[in-house]
Design an enzyme around this catalytic site. Structure first.
Site, PDB file in Angstrom:
ATOM      1  N   ARG A 262      96.678   7.660 -29.786  1.00  0.00           N
ATOM      2  CA  ARG A 262      97.148   9.002 -30.511  1.00  0.00           C
ATOM      3  C   ARG A 262      96.482   8.734 -31.527  1.00  0.00           C
ATOM      4  O   ARG A 262      96.277   7.903 -32.269  1.00  0.00           O
ATOM      5  CB  ARG A 262      98.452   9.225 -30.857  1.00  0.00           C
ATOM      6  CG  ARG A 262      99.322   9.114 -29.654  1.00  0.00           C
ATOM      7  CD  ARG A 262     100.980   9.308 -29.749  1.00  0.00           C
ATOM      8  NE  ARG A 262     101.492   9.390 -28.403  1.00  0.00           N
ATOM      9  CZ  ARG A 262     102.940   9.682 -28.425  1.00  0.00           C
ATOM     10  NH1 ARG A 262     103.548   9.849 -29.496  1.00  0.00           N
ATOM     11  NH2 ARG A 262     103.549   9.572 -27.280  1.00  0.00           N
ATOM     12  N   GLU A 349     112.637   7.341 -35.324  1.00  0.00           N
ATOM     13  CA  GLU A 349     112.621   7.726 -33.755  1.00  0.00           C
ATOM     14  C   GLU A 349     112.008   6.540 -33.032  1.00  0.00           C
ATOM     15  O   GLU A 349     110.994   5.835 -33.348  1.00  0.00           O
ATOM     16  CB  GLU A 349     111.514   8.952 -33.501  1.00  0.00           C
ATOM     17  CG  GLU A 349     111.436   9.169 -32.222  1.00  0.00           C
ATOM     18  CD  GLU A 349     110.195  10.466 -31.985  1.00  0.00           C
ATOM     19  OE1 GLU A 349     110.118  11.031 -33.050  1.00  0.00           O
ATOM     20  OE2 GLU A 349     109.776  10.507 -30.888  1.00  0.00           O
ATOM     21  N   SER A 352     112.239   9.627 -26.982  1.00  0.00           N
ATOM     22  CA  SER A 352     112.371  11.013 -26.765  1.00  0.00           C
ATOM     23  C   SER A 352     112.424  11.164 -25.423  1.00  0.00           C
ATOM     24  O   SER A 352     111.544  10.836 -24.601  1.00  0.00           O
ATOM     25  CB  SER A 352     110.954  11.590 -27.297  1.00  0.00           C
ATOM     26  OG  SER A 352     111.289  13.057 -27.522  1.00  0.00           O
TER      27      SER A 352
END
Length: 427
Positions: A262, A349, A352
């Site tokens: 990413r 997090e 997900s």
RNA sequence: GGAGAUGUGGCCGAGCGGUUUAAGGCGCACGCCUGGAAAGCGUGUUGGGGGCAACCCCUCGCAGGUUCGAAUCCUGUCAUCUCCGCCA
């Protein structure tokens, strides 16, 4: 991708959905474009029909040895006209499709209203953060002090936002991945896959990374424009691209342990240290291809699979029901898992889990054949099970000892050759 | 990287530029026949789009082109297979 037929009949729902996601209404634009297109298509088909008819007559005449040249007259005018309308229709079709492809999925009614990530709804908590009688170290300090995390070397090789781990810590990450994979395959019924992580733009389009989020991905200069996947969801879900499976084949459950890439564009300044936000990280991903009626059930199942990993590792976490303003592009409903990080004194997090309805299936044309032989789009779901790099962070910080060593969680010991504690390497 | 071969409905497999609106077979579904089954016979069986409907249009790996007309001819491209070279 939303269904154009559905949009036609549910313009209010489309615009309301855009509003919930904090965007402008779009239905009137789509409708006018669609109307124009259907008008052109009607005229085109009329001409094509004439052309087919005359063409057949020519064939019949020739078969009888008759002269057919008088038929060519009308064909000569039809030909160019057909071509013109074809081009017009194609242009309108492309314009319409390109636009609809930028629209996000319709949110499930169960998604709570909210403007951004501050308004996500906590569903439950599991575990109690350990009380430490010393000041907890952040994972990057722990790792560097252990001599097994080296961001300087990573930066020298690749620049910022990369990591270099070694020794027991490197092995601990591998242990985590193996533990996750073994759990998902042996206990949860997922099939392990080793998919490509270099994929075509078409594949990225299928899951919704393109056309809108191309800036987040790494491209290659390969003549096919291959791209590095930001998650194995892309490769795994695209198993269904242009495929029709039998209803009895469902559900299809894949998991994979892959590196993820990413760009993290737009996150400058956030999580600049450590493993939390890097350009390359490892993740175990779960993907389910299911019958439309099983979507909700499958989402809860997958959420359970992810939670189970955290529970087996005895890491405290909480479950969030993402609100309308924080939902991803392709998702109908998403639950995030956030793990407790002592050094940050907060939950972060780590997973997900989303259900996407037929949104992705439509983009990639993935279907199943029912008992009556009719084809329907499948529903797709994806969830991290878990982000391995961040799990390593969580284990390091939650299992740290006052002397800077890290206790190996019980479930990982078999994967660590029985090692109980990770200690600093002598320099 | 070089050379060659091949891409046609779920599968196999035909297909001189015009009744291909894709033959034939296999498989599958339904029906007839049967006490029941097999065999046999009949019907159906790519996918998508438009239309209230009758019906119409598109789809032969993909994209262009030639032509009054393309599964068929031309160009490009992709995939698969074989051989050579290189390579973990």
């Amino acid at each position: 991708m939303l269904d154009i037929k559905w949009i036609r009949e549910n313009t209010d729902a489309v615009d309301l959905n855009m509003k919930k996601r904090g965007a402008e209404p779009v239905s009137s634009y789509i409708l006018s474009l669609d109307e124009k297109r259907r008008d052109v298509m009607g005229r085109l088909q009329e001409l094509q029909s004439q052309r087919n008819k005359i063409s057949k007559e020519v064939g019949q005449a020739k078969a009888k040895g008759e002269d057919a040249s008088h038929l060519f007259e009308s064909m000569k005018t039809i030909g160019p006209e057909v071509k013109k309308l074809e081009e017009e229709e194609r242009a309108l079709q492309t314009e319409l499709k390109d636009f609809v492809a930028t629209l996000p999925n319709i949110l499930d009614a169960a998604v709570p209203e909210g403007k951004d990530d501050t308004e996500n709804v906590e569903v439950r908590r599991w575990g109690t953060p350990r009380t430490l009688n010393f000041e907890p170290k952040a994972h990057y300090d722990l790792g560097e002090d252990l001599g097994q995390l080296d961001f300087e070397t990573a930066a020298k090789i690749s620049g910022s936002r990369f990591a270099w781990s070694s020794g027991d810590l490197a092995r601990l990450e591998r242990a985590l991945a193996m533990f996750m994979l073994d759990t998902h395959t042996e206990q949860n019924g997922f099939t392990e896959v080793n998919p490509p992580v270099l994929v075509t733009p078409q594949t990225m389009y299928g899951t919704g990374q393109l056309p809108k989020f191309g800036d987040d991905a790494f491209y290659t200069n390969d003549e096919r424009d291959l791209m590095l996947t930001p998650t194995a969801e892309v490769s795994l879900t695209n198993y269904m691209a242009d495929r029709i499976v039998q209803e009895s084949d469902l559900p299809i459950k894949f998991c994979a342990w892959t590196p993820c890439f990413r760009k993290e564009a737009g996150s400058a300044g956030r999580d600049t240290r450590g493993l939390i936000r890097v350009h390359q990280f490892n993740k175990v991903e779960m993907v389910q291809i299911v019958h439309p009626e099983k979507s909700n059930e499958a989402l809860q199942f997958m959420l359970g699979c992810a939670e189970d990993i955290l529970q087996k590792l005895n890491l405290p976490y909480r479950v969030l029901n993402l609100c309308t303003g924080d939902m991803g592009f392709g998702s109908e409903q998403t639950f995030d898992l956030e793990v407790w990080l002592p050094a940050q004194n907060t939950y972060r997090e780590i997973s997900s889990c989303s259900k996407c309805g037929d949104f992705q299936a439509r983009r990639m044309n993935g279907r199943f054949k029912d008992k009556d032989g009719k084809n329907h789009f499948v529903h797709t779901l994806n969830g991290s099970g878990l982000a391995v790099g961040r799990t390593l962070v969580a284990v390091m910080e939650n299992y740290q000892n006052e002397d800077g060593s890290i206790t190996v969680p019980d479930v990982l010991k078999p994967y660590m050759g029985g090692k109980e504690i990770i200690k600093a390497v002598s320099k």
